[in-house]
Design a protein around this motif. Structure first.
Motif: not given
Length: 215
Positions: A109-115, A207-215
């Motif tokens: 429940x911390x920072x977004x965790x992607x499944x 893209x390499x920063x896809x999840x970083x930007x989404x989070x």
């Protein structure tokens, strides 16, 4: 229809056109409301039909008929979603890396965790490139749930290689008989632990920063 000139206090033709637009908007709103009501009714009907008989009996006994109907049309939450869709039998084989068994740093429940649910059917030619684009992410809070949907090529063998090469990552691979894209994704949902979901096709690249930007 009539036209009142602006000098007489009217809005001219522009006012008349504006009124016509408002009528169209109200008609569209009524049509949309009717479509939503029909969709909710259809969802409620399928929800009740797909329920386990024992569960349905307990629900009816525990509340009045009105309360039961109101509950049936509510949109399912992410945790309930996997139980509202049928899947074809049980997985034929499930493998996972050791990391999957442990809670990630910072908890769930911390920072977004992607499944990341990756459904694949005969995608051996593209699968490794897709996996590489996930592994290369700058953001590290994710898990891969790869569902082999009854492929007849080397998709499953490649999935095993992915798990062995990236044993330090959270990777789970599932083999099942062919049931289609939606069925494979629904099965993957049952194993998802993240609070964010990513449905990724097996021939797509991130893209390499896809999840970083989404989070």
């Amino acid at each position: 229809q009539f036209f009142m000139p602006p000098e007489s206090g009217g809005g001219g033709f522009s006012s008349l056109a504006q009124t016509a637009d408002q009528v169209k908007i109200r008609e569209l709103q009524r049509e949309l409301a009717g479509a939503r009501e029909a969709l909710h009714s259809e969802h409620a009907q399928h929800h009740v039909q797909d329920q386990d008989p024992s569960t349905a009996t307990r629900s009816e006994e525990g509340s009045g008929s009105d309360d039961h109907n109101e509950t049936a049309v509510q949109a399912p939450t992410s945790r309930e979603l996997s139980f509202n869709f049928r899947t074809y039998g049980v997985p034929l084989e499930v493998r996972e890396t050791r990391s999957v068994k442990f809670e990630p740093e910072g908890g769930w429940s911390g920072r977004p965790f992607f499944s990341i649910i990756l459904a694949a059917y005969n995608q051996g030619s593209y699968l490794m490139e897709t996996i590489k684009s996930i592994i290369a992410q700058k953001y590290d809070r994710w898990e891969i749930i790869l569902v082999n949907d009854g492929s007849t090529d080397d998709t499953w063998d490649l999935a095993v290689q992915v798990m062995e090469r990236h044993s330090h990552q959270r990777v789970r691979i599932i083999s099942k008989k062919n049931g289609g894209l939606a069925d494979a994704r629904n099965l993957g949902l049952k194993y998802a632990k993240g609070n964010w979901l990513c449905m990724l096709d097996s021939d797509d690249l991130l893209g390499k920063d896809y999840f970083q930007r989404a989070a």
